[in-house]
Design a protein around this motif. Structure first.
Motif, PDB file in Angstrom:
ATOM      1  N   SER A  25      16.515  18.818  12.176  1.00  0.00           N
ATOM      2  CA  SER A  25      15.677  17.757  12.752  1.00  0.00           C
ATOM      3  C   SER A  25      14.243  18.260  12.908  1.00  0.00           C
ATOM      4  CB  SER A  25      16.191  17.357  14.136  1.00  0.00           C
ATOM      5  OG  SER A  25      17.465  16.780  14.028  1.00  0.00           O
ATOM      6  N   VAL A  26      13.306  17.401  12.501  1.00  0.00           N
ATOM      7  CA  VAL A  26      11.887  17.732  12.667  1.00  0.00           C
ATOM      8  C   VAL A  26      11.249  16.738  13.633  1.00  0.00           C
ATOM      9  CG1 VAL A  26      11.665  18.864  10.421  1.00  0.00           C
ATOM     10  CG2 VAL A  26      11.244  16.388  10.614  1.00  0.00           C
ATOM     11  N   ASP A  27      10.004  17.044  14.031  1.00  0.00           N
ATOM     12  CA  ASP A  27       9.371  16.271  15.103  1.00  0.00           C
ATOM     13  C   ASP A  27       8.611  15.045  14.605  1.00  0.00           C
ATOM     14  OD1 ASP A  27       7.611  17.973  13.849  1.00  0.00           O
ATOM     15  OD2 ASP A  27       6.774  18.829  15.680  1.00  0.00           O
ATOM     16  N   GLY A  28       8.958  14.534  13.438  1.00  0.00           N
ATOM     17  CA  GLY A  28       8.407  13.269  12.934  1.00  0.00           C
ATOM     18  C   GLY A  28       9.557  12.490  12.354  1.00  0.00           C
ATOM     19  N   GLY A  29       9.370  11.971  11.134  1.00  0.00           N
ATOM     20  CA  GLY A  29      10.464  11.269  10.487  1.00  0.00           C
ATOM     21  C   GLY A  29      10.001  10.012   9.794  1.00  0.00           C
ATOM     22  N   MET A  30      10.842   8.967   9.870  1.00  0.00           N
ATOM     23  CA  MET A  30      10.547   7.756   9.109  1.00  0.00           C
ATOM     24  C   MET A  30       9.256   7.060   9.569  1.00  0.00           C
ATOM     25  SD  MET A  30      13.737   5.496  10.546  1.00  0.00           S
ATOM     26  CE  MET A  30      13.658   4.275   9.250  1.00  0.00           C
ATOM     27  N   SER A  31       8.725   7.442  10.727  1.00  0.00           N
ATOM     28  CA  SER A  31       7.441   6.857  11.144  1.00  0.00           C
ATOM     29  C   SER A  31       6.270   7.483  10.391  1.00  0.00           C
ATOM     30  CB  SER A  31       7.239   7.025  12.651  1.00  0.00           C
ATOM     31  OG  SER A  31       7.384   8.386  13.018  1.00  0.00           O
ATOM     32  N   ASP A  32       6.403   8.710   9.879  1.00  0.00           N
ATOM     33  CA  ASP A  32       5.302   9.270   9.085  1.00  0.00           C
ATOM     34  C   ASP A  32       5.655   9.348   7.602  1.00  0.00           C
ATOM     35  OD1 ASP A  32       6.375  12.121   8.518  1.00  0.00           O
ATOM     36  OD2 ASP A  32       6.547  11.980  10.695  1.00  0.00           O
ATOM     37  N   ASN A  33       6.923   9.128   7.264  1.00  0.00           N
ATOM     38  CA  ASN A  33       7.310   9.063   5.848  1.00  0.00           C
ATOM     39  C   ASN A  33       8.513   8.134   5.716  1.00  0.00           C
ATOM     40  OD1 ASN A  33       7.983   9.323   3.200  1.00  0.00           O
ATOM     41  ND2 ASN A  33       7.929  11.568   3.168  1.00  0.00           N
ATOM     42  N   ILE A  34       8.216   6.884   5.411  1.00  0.00           N
ATOM     43  CA  ILE A  34       9.271   5.866   5.294  1.00  0.00           C
ATOM     44  C   ILE A  34       9.826   5.833   3.874  1.00  0.00           C
ATOM     45  CG2 ILE A  34       7.627   4.004   4.726  1.00  0.00           C
ATOM     46  CD1 ILE A  34      10.674   3.498   6.970  1.00  0.00           C
ATOM     47  N   TYR A  47       1.120   6.933   0.270  1.00  0.00           N
ATOM     48  CA  TYR A  47       2.070   5.996   0.888  1.00  0.00           C
ATOM     49  C   TYR A  47       2.903   6.609   2.007  1.00  0.00           C
ATOM     50  CZ  TYR A  47       0.689   3.581  -3.375  1.00  0.00           C
ATOM     51  OH  TYR A  47      -0.047   3.015  -4.375  1.00  0.00           O
ATOM     52  N   CYS A  48       2.438   7.671   2.635  1.00  0.00           N
ATOM     53  CA  CYS A  48       3.135   8.217   3.802  1.00  0.00           C
ATOM     54  C   CYS A  48       2.308   7.888   5.045  1.00  0.00           C
ATOM     55  CB  CYS A  48       3.366   9.714   3.642  1.00  0.00           C
ATOM     56  SG  CYS A  48       4.604  10.103   2.387  1.00  0.00           S
ATOM     57  N   THR A  65     -13.258   2.417 -16.763  1.00  0.00           N
ATOM     58  CA  THR A  65     -13.532   2.472 -15.317  1.00  0.00           C
ATOM     59  C   THR A  65     -12.293   3.032 -14.602  1.00  0.00           C
ATOM     60  OG1 THR A  65     -12.649   0.278 -14.861  1.00  0.00           O
ATOM     61  CG2 THR A  65     -14.975   0.387 -15.453  1.00  0.00           C
ATOM     62  N   VAL A  66     -12.529   3.792 -13.549  1.00  0.00           N
ATOM     63  CA  VAL A  66     -11.438   4.327 -12.734  1.00  0.00           C
ATOM     64  C   VAL A  66     -11.680   3.899 -11.291  1.00  0.00           C
ATOM     65  CG1 VAL A  66     -10.211   6.389 -11.948  1.00  0.00           C
ATOM     66  CG2 VAL A  66     -11.237   6.354 -14.235  1.00  0.00           C
ATOM     67  N   SER A  67     -10.731   3.174 -10.730  1.00  0.00           N
ATOM     68  CA  SER A  67     -10.822   2.779  -9.326  1.00  0.00           C
ATOM     69  C   SER A  67      -9.634   3.379  -8.589  1.00  0.00           C
ATOM     70  CB  SER A  67     -10.771   1.256  -9.187  1.00  0.00           C
ATOM     71  OG  SER A  67     -11.868   0.674  -9.828  1.00  0.00           O
ATOM     72  N   TYR A  68      -9.927   4.153  -7.562  1.00  0.00           N
ATOM     73  CA  TYR A  68      -8.851   4.724  -6.746  1.00  0.00           C
ATOM     74  C   TYR A  68      -8.187   3.581  -5.972  1.00  0.00           C
ATOM     75  CZ  TYR A  68      -6.762   7.045  -2.694  1.00  0.00           C
ATOM     76  OH  TYR A  68      -5.906   7.454  -1.708  1.00  0.00           O
ATOM     77  N   ALA A  69      -6.861   3.532  -5.981  1.00  0.00           N
ATOM     78  CA  ALA A  69      -6.135   2.486  -5.258  1.00  0.00           C
ATOM     79  C   ALA A  69      -6.015   2.881  -3.783  1.00  0.00           C
ATOM     80  CB  ALA A  69      -4.756   2.276  -5.878  1.00  0.00           C
ATOM     81  N   GLY A  70      -6.827   2.253  -2.969  1.00  0.00           N
ATOM     82  CA  GLY A  70      -6.922   2.639  -1.562  1.00  0.00           C
ATOM     83  C   GLY A  70      -5.631   2.512  -0.781  1.00  0.00           C
ATOM     84  N   LYS A  71      -4.713   1.659  -1.261  1.00  0.00           N
ATOM     85  CA  LYS A  71      -3.450   1.466  -0.518  1.00  0.00           C
ATOM     86  C   LYS A  71      -2.674   2.773  -0.366  1.00  0.00           C
ATOM     87  CE  LYS A  71      -3.273  -0.915  -4.047  1.00  0.00           C
ATOM     88  NZ  LYS A  71      -3.242  -2.116  -4.850  1.00  0.00           N
ATOM     89  N   ALA A  72      -2.878   3.734  -1.280  1.00  0.00           N
ATOM     90  CA  ALA A  72      -2.121   4.992  -1.222  1.00  0.00           C
ATOM     91  C   ALA A  72      -2.509   5.810   0.006  1.00  0.00           C
ATOM     92  CB  ALA A  72      -2.345   5.802  -2.495  1.00  0.00           C
ATOM     93  N   PHE A  73      -3.791   5.855   0.295  1.00  0.00           N
ATOM     94  CA  PHE A  73      -4.299   6.507   1.518  1.00  0.00           C
ATOM     95  C   PHE A  73      -5.795   6.243   1.602  1.00  0.00           C
ATOM     96  CE2 PHE A  73      -6.580   9.928   3.713  1.00  0.00           C
ATOM     97  CZ  PHE A  73      -6.001   9.807   4.960  1.00  0.00           C
ATOM     98  N   LEU A  74      -6.246   5.795   2.741  1.00  0.00           N
ATOM     99  CA  LEU A  74      -7.677   5.520   2.940  1.00  0.00           C
ATOM    100  C   LEU A  74      -8.170   6.188   4.208  1.00  0.00           C
ATOM    101  CD1 LEU A  74      -8.554   1.739   2.380  1.00  0.00           C
ATOM    102  CD2 LEU A  74      -9.300   3.694   1.030  1.00  0.00           C
ATOM    103  N   SER A  75      -9.367   6.733   4.148  1.00  0.00           N
ATOM    104  CA  SER A  75     -10.056   7.215   5.345  1.00  0.00           C
ATOM    105  C   SER A  75     -11.533   7.273   4.998  1.00  0.00           C
ATOM    106  CB  SER A  75      -9.576   8.615   5.727  1.00  0.00           C
ATOM    107  OG  SER A  75     -10.051   9.551   4.774  1.00  0.00           O
ATOM    108  N   GLY A  76     -12.375   7.267   6.012  1.00  0.00           N
ATOM    109  CA  GLY A  76     -13.814   7.313   5.778  1.00  0.00           C
ATOM    110  C   GLY A  76     -14.203   8.531   4.956  1.00  0.00           C
ATOM    111  N   THR A  77     -13.608   9.672   5.296  1.00  0.00           N
ATOM    112  CA  THR A  77     -13.971  10.920   4.607  1.00  0.00           C
ATOM    113  C   THR A  77     -13.581  10.874   3.133  1.00  0.00           C
ATOM    114  OG1 THR A  77     -13.640  12.120   6.658  1.00  0.00           O
ATOM    115  CG2 THR A  77     -13.638  13.426   4.632  1.00  0.00           C
TER     116      THR A  77
END
Ligand code: LLP
Length: 480
Positions: free
Chosen positions: A357-366, A428-429, A93-105
């Motif tokens: 410097s970019v317009d994101g940072g640790m809030s989108d990739n910790i 995990y981002c 069985t293969v179950s995708y680990a949703g913690k990595a990234f989840l969305s309805g699509t």
């Protein structure tokens, strides 16, 4: 101990880079197939293209930062895992680990590809069921499941419960009885194996919050508690040894220990175990030279290991379960940022690096701040013939540890308004994104054969203000 002193001296404490020599401009523009999504390439104008669409066009429509998801790549990785484990004499069985990234699509894509889904909170479960994911293919994890979470999972008919504590057995059995159902259960054990990228440690040390110890007897006690309850059915044993693992060695030692446990259960207690779930943790390439094991090779190796262990002990071979998260979604996304401040800094006498410097940072990739993660970054809107400059990609947060890519070579003509793409940011981002400094979380836009689709829209100031009763009534027009 590593720390992140958020002060001006932060940089002093960090190790200096041991980077390879500066690459030539052609090498900097190269799109390494091992690291970038399957459809990533440069168009004749030198722009990075994903799913048939130039990143420049996607950014013009969706802004920056934005996570771009290559649907074909995601589906191909999911399908590769699914066939590697299910096309076998004893289908796994293969179950995708949703913690990595989840969305309805993406949950719907996984349902279409035939995978199961691992969720570890009521929130992840609610998303999966709201998206119409078949409940019988869902596994509920969690070291601290609430009654409400267990009840919700029983009510929708979740296929597997991975119990993580002795009292959870009793709580689940009582709630299953009240719901009038029989719950299928795996017992999560700690094998004393801890695996990391290139190595693993196998010790008796099991000082962590997950699972029930094999050595202390807690695991056996939990198994016996499960089989004693008519509202529960023991399906198997679960062991997860770590994340971003490149070799099968850690799994081998874990499988050896778990099969030993299964043999003990059979001999002493007459308990039959149908499934051995080895969890997730399959590594991906973040940097050139990273060499992850292909799903089919890993599946073959795990089957050989388990079959060999079972043969030695004259046990029937259990089916193998796995829960890859990173290895499916990680490489299928890139994050596009716009370059802002570009600042050369002399970090040692005569040695310079450029803070970009970019317009994101640790809030989108910790992950860089949290785990010292390393990434590959490239200029996305053009190629350049300029020589390489040592760069550090930093975000816009009020914190000096706000680093996205610690060491990178970028063309020395890099300027405000250029676009950068950071590869392999699918896992995990966005899932660990925050609103630190009141940045709004970025959108996820999928691309496939020249067509784009918003998978998650960009968060707005209004979304954030809506949580704050003092601001909720302020008209949207006055939101910055
Ligand atoms: N199954 C279980 C029981 C897990 O605990 C995990 C990850 C997985 C599967 C999926 O592991 P994967 O295949 O994605 O490596 N935030 C960290 C990773 C935390 C992993 C937690 N558990 C990071 O960004 O590296």
């Amino acid at each position: 101990m590593r720390a992140h002193p958020a002060g001006p001296l932060h940089g002093d404490g960090l190790p200096q880079p041991s980077l390879p020599p500066p690459p030539d401009p052609t090498a900097m523009a190269r799109v390494d197939a091992q690291i970038w999504p399957a459809t990533a390439r440069r168009d004749p104008e030198g722009r990075l293209v994903l799913g048939g669409l130039p990143v420049t066009d996607l950014v013009a429509r969706h802004g920056t930062p934005v996570l771009l998801l290559d649907e074909a790549d995601f589906r191909a990785r999911a399908a590769a895992f699914q066939s590697a484990y299910t096309d076998a004499t004893v289908p796994g069985t293969v179950s995708y680990a949703g913690k990595a990234f989840l969305s309805g699509t993406t949950v719907r894509w996984l349902a279409e590809e035939g995978l199961g889904l691992d969720v570890c909170t009521g929130g992840e479960l609610a998303l999966a069921t709201a998206a119409g994911f078949p409940a019988e293919r869902i596994t509920l994890h969690g070291n601290n499941k609430s009654d409400a979470e267990l009840q919700a999972a029983l009510a929708v008919g979740v296929g597997r419960f991975v119990v993580d504590a002795l009292d959870e057995v009793t709580r689940l059995a009582t709630l299953a009885a009240a719901a009038g159902v029989v719950a299928d259960v795996l017992v999560r054990v700690t094998t004393g194996v801890e695996a990391h990228t290139h190595e693993f440690i196998a010790t008796a040390h099991e000082d962590q919050k997950f699972g029930l110890s094999l050595t202390s007897g807690a695991a056996r006690e939990a198994v016996l508690a499960v089989v004693a309850r008519p509202e529960l059915r023991l399906l198997g044993i679960h062991s997860h040894i770590g994340s971003q693992i490149f070799s099968t060695a850690g799994f081998e030692v874990a499988a050896h220990r778990v099969v030993g446990f299964i043999a003990e259960l059979a001999a002493r207690d007459g308990v039959v175990v149908e499934e051995l779930n080895l969890g997730g943790g399959m590594g991906i390439a973040y940097l050139p030279g990273d060499d992850p094991v292909a799903p089919v090779a890993m599946a073959d190796a795990l089957r050989m290991i388990v079959a060999g262990e079972c043969q030695r002990r004259a046990l029937p071979v259990p089916r193998i379960g796995v829960e890859p998260g990173r290895a499916i979604v990680g490489p299928s996304m890139v994050t596009a940022y716009e370059v802002g401040t570009v600042k050369p800094v002399e970090y040692r006498t005569g040695a310079w690096r450029t803070y970009v410097s970019v317009d994101g940072g640790m809030s989108d990739n910790i992950r860089t701040a949290l785990y010292d993660a390393e990434y590959t970054v490239a200029l996305a809107n053009r190629v350049s013939g300029a020589p390489a400059m040592l760069s550090r990609i930093v975000g816009k947060h009020c914190e000096s540890g706000d680093v996205v890519v610690r060491d990178a070579w970028l063309p020395s003509d890099l300027a405000r308004g250029d676009l950068l793409a950071v590869a392999a940011t699918g896992a995990y981002c966005r899932a660990m994104a925050s609103n630190y400094n009141l940045l709004t979380r970025p959108p996820v836009v999928s691309v496939r054969a020249g067509v784009e689709r918003v998978v998650l829209r960009r968060e707005t100031q209004a979304d954030l203000f809506a949580l704050d009763p003092a601001l909720a009534d302020v008209p949207a027009a006055s939101h910055a």
